[in-house]
Design a protein around this motif. Structure first.
Motif, mmCIF file in Angstrom:
data_model
loop_
_atom_site.group_PDB
_atom_site.id
_atom_site.type_symbol
_atom_site.label_atom_id
_atom_site.label_comp_id
_atom_site.label_asym_id
_atom_site.label_seq_id
_atom_site.Cartn_x
_atom_site.Cartn_y
_atom_site.Cartn_z
ATOM 1 N N SER A 183 0.819 -1.214 0.000
ATOM 2 C CA SER A 183 0.000 0.000 0.000
ATOM 3 C C SER A 183 0.855 1.267 0.000
ATOM 4 O O SER A 183 0.523 2.237 -0.683
ATOM 5 C CB SER A 183 -0.963 0.010 1.189
ATOM 6 N N PHE A 199 2.255 1.607 -3.543
ATOM 7 C CA PHE A 199 1.173 2.058 -4.431
ATOM 8 C C PHE A 199 0.917 3.548 -4.228
ATOM 9 O O PHE A 199 0.803 4.297 -5.199
ATOM 10 C CB PHE A 199 -0.111 1.259 -4.173
ATOM 11 N N TRP A 246 1.316 6.302 -7.071
ATOM 12 C CA TRP A 246 0.087 7.004 -7.458
ATOM 13 C C TRP A 246 0.276 8.521 -7.320
ATOM 14 O O TRP A 246 -0.120 9.276 -8.200
ATOM 15 C CB TRP A 246 -1.091 6.532 -6.603
ATOM 16 N N ASN A 294 -0.859 -5.647 -21.111
ATOM 17 C CA ASN A 294 -0.664 -5.069 -19.777
ATOM 18 C C ASN A 294 -1.466 -3.784 -19.589
ATOM 19 O O ASN A 294 -1.892 -3.474 -18.480
ATOM 20 C CB ASN A 294 0.824 -4.832 -19.501
ATOM 21 N N GLN A 309 -4.467 -3.279 -20.856
ATOM 22 C CA GLN A 309 -5.808 -3.779 -20.548
ATOM 23 C C GLN A 309 -5.873 -4.302 -19.123
ATOM 24 O O GLN A 309 -6.848 -4.064 -18.398
ATOM 25 C CB GLN A 309 -6.224 -4.858 -21.539
ATOM 26 N N LEU A 310 -4.837 -5.004 -18.711
ATOM 27 C CA LEU A 310 -4.771 -5.531 -17.351
ATOM 28 C C LEU A 310 -4.724 -4.396 -16.328
ATOM 29 O O LEU A 310 -5.425 -4.443 -15.304
ATOM 30 C CB LEU A 310 -3.545 -6.440 -17.197
ATOM 31 N N LEU A 311 -3.947 -3.361 -16.608
ATOM 32 C CA LEU A 311 -3.861 -2.204 -15.715
ATOM 33 C C LEU A 311 -5.229 -1.540 -15.552
ATOM 34 O O LEU A 311 -5.653 -1.244 -14.426
ATOM 35 C CB LEU A 311 -2.840 -1.194 -16.246
ATOM 36 N N TYR A 365 -8.136 -2.882 -16.051
ATOM 37 C CA TYR A 365 -8.992 -3.828 -15.325
ATOM 38 C C TYR A 365 -8.718 -3.763 -13.821
ATOM 39 O O TYR A 365 -9.649 -3.643 -13.009
ATOM 40 C CB TYR A 365 -8.762 -5.248 -15.856
ATOM 41 N N LEU A 366 -7.452 -3.798 -13.445
ATOM 42 C CA LEU A 366 -7.097 -3.785 -12.029
ATOM 43 C C LEU A 366 -7.432 -2.467 -11.366
ATOM 44 O O LEU A 366 -7.923 -2.440 -10.223
ATOM 45 C CB LEU A 366 -5.605 -4.108 -11.852
ATOM 46 N N LEU A 367 -7.206 -1.355 -12.058
ATOM 47 C CA LEU A 367 -7.586 -0.047 -11.498
ATOM 48 C C LEU A 367 -9.101 0.033 -11.328
ATOM 49 O O LEU A 367 -9.588 0.628 -10.359
ATOM 50 C CB LEU A 367 -7.077 1.084 -12.374
ATOM 51 N N LYS A 387 -10.995 -2.472 -10.554
ATOM 52 C CA LYS A 387 -11.260 -3.238 -9.333
ATOM 53 C C LYS A 387 -10.977 -2.403 -8.083
ATOM 54 O O LYS A 387 -11.740 -2.410 -7.137
ATOM 55 C CB LYS A 387 -10.389 -4.514 -9.297
ATOM 56 N N VAL A 388 -9.845 -1.687 -8.111
ATOM 57 C CA VAL A 388 -9.467 -0.851 -6.970
ATOM 58 C C VAL A 388 -10.480 0.295 -6.797
ATOM 59 O O VAL A 388 -10.878 0.615 -5.678
ATOM 60 C CB VAL A 388 -8.032 -0.309 -7.136
#
Length: 134
Positions: A3, A6, A10, A121, A123-125, A127-129, A131-132
């Motif tokens: 965290s 991140f 960020w 990656n 697309q994955l980024l 997707y994960l953002l 989710k967050v």
């Protein structure tokens, strides 16, 4: 541990993004004004109070922001023909031009940053953002 890393990354990304955007948009536009113009282009006409659902600010701050934008020729406010208490906000031709310039500037900056990683990656980024964020 994750965290704090991140949070550090960020803050670095958002600081650089804001600085790049503010530098590129000035002197005719701010990031906040670009956000308002984008909302108006999607939903116009809007009442100033409608903007509250999309922006994290106060009614007084929205009024001040719209005052500046109107003085800058970016938006125009007009009274409703049937109910004079209602004020509608619309984007002017100059506001439309500035919004498109700002969107292009922002999209180019983001594209250049994302081009450092593969399409998969990216697309994955996203997707994960997502989710967050949710």
């Amino acid at each position: 541990m994750v965290s704090s890393e991140f949070a550090r990354l960020w803050m670095k990304i958002t600081k650089e993004w804001k600085m790049h955007l503010e530098d590129g948009l000035s002197p005719t536009l701010t990031e906040g004004q670009l956000n308002v113009l984008e909302l108006l282009l999607q939903h116009q006409p809007m009442k100033p109070s409608d903007l509250l659902a999309y922006l994290t600010t106060t009614p007084a701050a929205i009024t001040t922001l719209l005052d500046r934008m109107e003085r800058g020729g970016l938006v125009i406010r007009s009274r409703d023909a049937n109910d004079r208490r209602i004020v509608w906000v619309n984007v002017t031709e100059r506001g439309d031009t500035e919004a498109r310039r700002g969107i292009e500037l922002r999209d180019k900056y983001i594209s250049e940053a994302l081009d450092r990683i593969s399409s998969h990656n990216q697309q994955l980024l996203v997707y994960l953002l997502g989710k967050v964020a949710n």
